[in-house]
Design a protein around this motif. Structure first.
Motif, PDB file in Angstrom:
ATOM      1  N   PHE A 150      -2.267  -2.572  -3.334  1.00  0.00           N
ATOM      2  CA  PHE A 150      -1.964  -3.434  -4.490  1.00  0.00           C
ATOM      3  C   PHE A 150      -2.191  -2.695  -5.807  1.00  0.00           C
ATOM      4  O   PHE A 150      -2.806  -3.212  -6.727  1.00  0.00           O
ATOM      5  N   PHE A 151      -1.751  -1.470  -5.877  1.00  0.00           N
ATOM      6  CA  PHE A 151      -1.835  -0.640  -7.083  1.00  0.00           C
ATOM      7  C   PHE A 151      -3.268  -0.317  -7.497  1.00  0.00           C
ATOM      8  O   PHE A 151      -3.514   0.104  -8.615  1.00  0.00           O
ATOM      9  N   ILE A 152      -4.219  -0.531  -6.611  1.00  0.00           N
ATOM     10  CA  ILE A 152      -5.612  -0.158  -6.858  1.00  0.00           C
ATOM     11  C   ILE A 152      -5.895   1.092  -6.041  1.00  0.00           C
ATOM     12  O   ILE A 152      -5.841   1.053  -4.817  1.00  0.00           O
ATOM     13  N   PRO A 153      -6.186   2.226  -6.703  1.00  0.00           N
ATOM     14  CA  PRO A 153      -6.468   3.443  -5.942  1.00  0.00           C
ATOM     15  C   PRO A 153      -7.771   3.291  -5.148  1.00  0.00           C
ATOM     16  O   PRO A 153      -8.801   2.921  -5.693  1.00  0.00           O
ATOM     17  N   LEU A 154      -7.690   3.573  -3.850  1.00  0.00           N
ATOM     18  CA  LEU A 154      -8.869   3.429  -2.995  1.00  0.00           C
ATOM     19  C   LEU A 154      -9.597   4.749  -2.778  1.00  0.00           C
ATOM     20  O   LEU A 154     -10.815   4.795  -2.821  1.00  0.00           O
ATOM     21  N   LYS A 205      -9.096   9.401  -3.164  1.00  0.00           N
ATOM     22  CA  LYS A 205      -8.316  10.562  -3.584  1.00  0.00           C
ATOM     23  C   LYS A 205      -8.605  11.735  -2.653  1.00  0.00           C
ATOM     24  O   LYS A 205      -9.677  11.829  -2.073  1.00  0.00           O
ATOM     25  N   HIS A 210      -3.346   3.876  -2.342  1.00  0.00           N
ATOM     26  CA  HIS A 210      -3.574   2.659  -3.117  1.00  0.00           C
ATOM     27  C   HIS A 210      -3.197   1.425  -2.308  1.00  0.00           C
ATOM     28  O   HIS A 210      -2.370   1.473  -1.402  1.00  0.00           O
ATOM     29  N   PHE A 235       0.849  -1.185   0.000  1.00  0.00           N
ATOM     30  CA  PHE A 235       0.000   0.000   0.000  1.00  0.00           C
ATOM     31  C   PHE A 235       0.886   1.236   0.000  1.00  0.00           C
ATOM     32  O   PHE A 235       2.088   1.160   0.248  1.00  0.00           O
TER      33      PHE A 235
END
Length: 130
Positions: free
Chosen positions: A45-49, A51, A43, A7
């Motif tokens: 695992f490279f998934i933006p959660l 902003k 993020h 993360f």
């Protein structure tokens, strides 16, 4: 079962749209500009959660001057609405103090032209650059 979580927090610039009929304060004319969205995101695992700290900029394609616009107008343009950006909407950003490398350029603060970072004076207008 062994699980490793990746993360982090990152900053990103995203080019949204090319805008026509922007009244640049440096060029003193009607030019095109790029609408750029700058934001921080978390993020996993490279998934933006999520902003935060969203800021919208307009970058003149002629003299490369950078302006901020209101978040409301920036979001409206990003969502596809036909919003007009006027001369009064553009708030000039002093790029000399902007820490984001995407926007950093060596430009004269007086004439807006690009200059070499080794120059003490602008070769175009004579303004002291350091």
């Amino acid at each position: 079962m062994f699980f490793i979580g990746i993360f982090g927090v990152e900053n990103k610039n995203k080019e949204i749209k090319i805008l026509d009929n922007i009244s640049c304060k440096i060029c003193k004319g009607t030019v095109t500009g790029k609408l750029i969205k700058n934001y921080n995101f978390f993020h996993f695992f490279f998934i933006p959660l999520f902003k935060w700290n969203e800021t919208y900029y307009v970058k003149c394609t002629g003299c490369k001057s950078l302006y901020t616009i209101s978040k409301d107008k920036g979001k409206a343009i990003e969502n596809g609405e036909n919003i007009e950006i006027t001369y009064l909407d553009l708030q000039e950003v002093n790029i000399q103090y902007n820490s984001n490398d995407y926007f950093r350029e060596n430009r004269c603060l007086r004439c807006g032209r690009e200059i070499d970072s080794n120059f003490t004076y602008c070769p175009h207008c004579g303004e002291r650059s350091k």
